[in-house]
Design a protein around this motif. Structure first.
Motif, PDB file in Angstrom:
ATOM      1  N   LEU A 108     -54.139  49.325  75.126  1.00 49.35           N
ATOM      2  CA  LEU A 108     -54.158  48.290  74.093  1.00 49.35           C
ATOM      3  C   LEU A 108     -53.204  48.667  72.969  1.00 49.35           C
ATOM      4  CD1 LEU A 108     -55.530  45.754  72.745  1.00 49.35           C
ATOM      5  CD2 LEU A 108     -57.068  47.403  71.641  1.00 49.35           C
ATOM      6  N   ARG A 109     -52.296  47.745  72.624  1.00 48.38           N
ATOM      7  CA  ARG A 109     -51.487  47.925  71.423  1.00 48.38           C
ATOM      8  C   ARG A 109     -52.404  47.685  70.225  1.00 48.38           C
ATOM      9  NH1 ARG A 109     -46.881  49.936  69.691  1.00 48.38           N
ATOM     10  NH2 ARG A 109     -45.725  48.983  71.409  1.00 48.38           N
ATOM     11  N   TYR A 110     -52.718  48.773  69.514  1.00 48.73           N
ATOM     12  CA  TYR A 110     -53.670  48.674  68.408  1.00 48.73           C
ATOM     13  C   TYR A 110     -52.965  48.295  67.107  1.00 48.73           C
ATOM     14  CZ  TYR A 110     -57.476  50.029  65.264  1.00 48.73           C
ATOM     15  OH  TYR A 110     -58.460  50.029  64.298  1.00 48.73           O
ATOM     16  N   THR A 111     -51.871  48.964  66.777  1.00 44.44           N
ATOM     17  CA  THR A 111     -51.056  48.605  65.618  1.00 44.44           C
ATOM     18  C   THR A 111     -49.585  48.874  65.953  1.00 44.44           C
ATOM     19  OG1 THR A 111     -51.241  50.834  64.658  1.00 44.44           O
ATOM     20  CG2 THR A 111     -52.850  49.186  63.921  1.00 44.44           C
ATOM     21  N   GLY A 112     -48.707  48.311  65.142  1.00 47.47           N
ATOM     22  CA  GLY A 112     -47.289  48.587  65.284  1.00 47.47           C
ATOM     23  C   GLY A 112     -46.645  47.783  66.389  1.00 47.47           C
ATOM     24  N   GLY A 113     -45.575  48.329  66.907  1.00 45.78           N
ATOM     25  CA  GLY A 113     -44.782  47.631  67.900  1.00 45.78           C
ATOM     26  C   GLY A 113     -43.488  47.119  67.291  1.00 45.78           C
ATOM     27  N   PRO A 114     -42.587  46.644  68.107  1.00 42.87           N
ATOM     28  CA  PRO A 114     -41.285  46.172  67.611  1.00 42.87           C
ATOM     29  C   PRO A 114     -41.429  45.069  66.570  1.00 42.87           C
ATOM     30  CG  PRO A 114     -41.271  46.381  69.999  1.00 42.87           C
ATOM     31  CD  PRO A 114     -42.685  46.575  69.568  1.00 42.87           C
ATOM     32  N   GLY A 115     -40.799  45.257  65.420  1.00 39.10           N
ATOM     33  CA  GLY A 115     -40.774  44.230  64.378  1.00 39.10           C
ATOM     34  C   GLY A 115     -42.049  44.064  63.588  1.00 39.10           C
TER      35      GLY A 115
END
Length: 396
Positions: free
Chosen positions: A6-13
């Motif tokens: 699971l992408r919890y926080t952040g990521g591109p942009g």
């Protein structure tokens, strides 16, 4: 699926409410064992290349997990658990917890992880001594390529110079490539060995990337030299060394790492030393992984071994796992080669060892000073009953 990400926080942009870039956090849930037990959730800060902090949710039977996040940051985990059937859970559980609980207070949405990572690309700027360097384009590499070092002889090395900007105690994280023809590699920083100095880059079942926590080193501003020395054939007989990236991590807490080396009877490193191979079985519970090996009593004409990589010179406790039964040998002979010579320790396999959530029933053979590199623990059928070969591990 057994596992979930699971992408919890952040990521591109991505950015927070103040317009600042959010911390990249990816959560990973899975049964952290060779079988479906020990449900664990981890958090990664490097786009899931490695897991830094972990928490066990359920030590018992647990699998088929799915992660979710609520708007306030609460983490949800749904998973199957309990029962004796490894394919069909008895019930489905749901639990919720915070990022702060998951990391034992080392990270929260309010404070962040206070972690800084500098990535050094090992696919470029390498200097080779007594060997050949080949750059390999690879989309799975962190920077798009990795380097393969083909040594001409043991002791050949590839070296990098890194500019250190500020004084700190850096935790070093190596991402490297495992292959069937991988070899042993010894890592030094300014000539100093870290807590994990020796790695075997041989692939177990399939080629792919792996990550090693090398340890912590105090560095001052200026240039430092990282050397990767080809120190011998790996457990598959190869000698290649393939490197991706080296991360310098400055953080107030170390990563969660098990300081152990384990080889099971169906993994790379298990071998037949003498006589015919020992047949596999699953009839008696308590083994690690998918099975154990056993053989009838004899005079030592049949023997097996476990080749383990000792990460650095030092004292280690040697432990072995077996499945206990009344027909087992009371004097199964394990042979340990160490700095002081050779010791034979006989184990009563009628008596169960200490079970663990990750599998196995463990008994200590004692503490020994071992030299870094490959070592072999052997077991023969010179005993008075059925002898069981399951798993062996080294604990620092």
């Amino acid at each position: 699926m057994d596992a979930s990400m699971l992408r919890y926080t952040g990521g591109p942009g991505s950015s927070d409410r103040r317009g600042r870039a959010e911390v990249d956090r990816v959560l990973f849930s899975r049964p952290d064992s060779p079988v479906r037990t020990n449900m664990t959730v981890s958090v990664s800060y490097d786009e899931a290349h490695s897991s830094r902090y972990s928490r066990v949710i359920n030590e018992g039977r647990s699998y088929y997990s799915e992660l979710g996040r609520l708007s306030d940051g609460t983490i949800l985990l749904v998973y199957g658990c309990d029962g004796d059937n490894p394919s069909f859970p008895r019930r489905v559980a749901i639990c919720r917890f915070s990022l702060e609980w998951l990391t034992s207070g080392r990270d929260s949405l309010a404070t962040g992880p206070r972690l800084d990572e500098r990535i050094v690309d090992l696919g470029t700027a390498a200097r080779a001594h007594d060997g050949t360097l080949t750059e390999v384009a690879d989309l799975v590499a962190r920077q798009g390529s990795r380097v393969v070092f083909t040594p001409n002889s043991t002791g050949a090395y590839v070296e990098y110079t890194v500019d250190v900007q500020r004084s700190a105690s850096y935790q070093l994280l190596l991402r490297y490539f495992r292959s069937a023809d991988g070899g042993l590699v010894t890592v030094t920083v300014n000539g100093e060995r870290l807590s994990t100095a020796v790695l075997d880059t041989t692939a177990d079942r399939a080629d792919g990337y792996d990550v090693a926590q090398l340890g912590t080193v105090k560095l001052l501003p200026g240039r430092c030299t990282i050397r990767f020395t080809a120190s011998g054939p790996g457990r598959g007989g190869g000698t290649l060394v393939s490197l991706d990236t080296l991360s310098f991590v400055d953080a107030p807490w170390p990563a969660d790492v098990r300081d152990e080396v384990v080889v099971d009877n169906d993994e790379l490193g298990y071998l037949t030393v003498r006589g015919a191979a020992w047949p596999a079985g699953t009839g008696v519970p308590g083994y690690r992984g998918g099975n154990y090996r056993s053989v009838a009593a004899g005079t030592g004409e049949r023997a097996v071994g476990w080749r383990l990589v000792v990460p650095r010179d030092g004292e280690y406790e040697v432990q072995v796992s077996h499945t206990a039964h009344q027909n087992r040998a009371s004097n199964a002979p394990f042979t340990i080669t160490h700095a002081g010579g050779t010791s034979v320790v006989r184990v009563d396999q009628r008596v169960a060892g200490t079970p663990e959530p990750r599998g196995g029933s463990w008994v200590s053979l004692g503490k020994y000073r071992l030299a870094e590199g490959l070592t072999t623990i052997e077991l023969s059928n010179d005993a008075n009953g059925v002898v069981v070969a399951d798993a062996v591990r080294l604990l620092r």
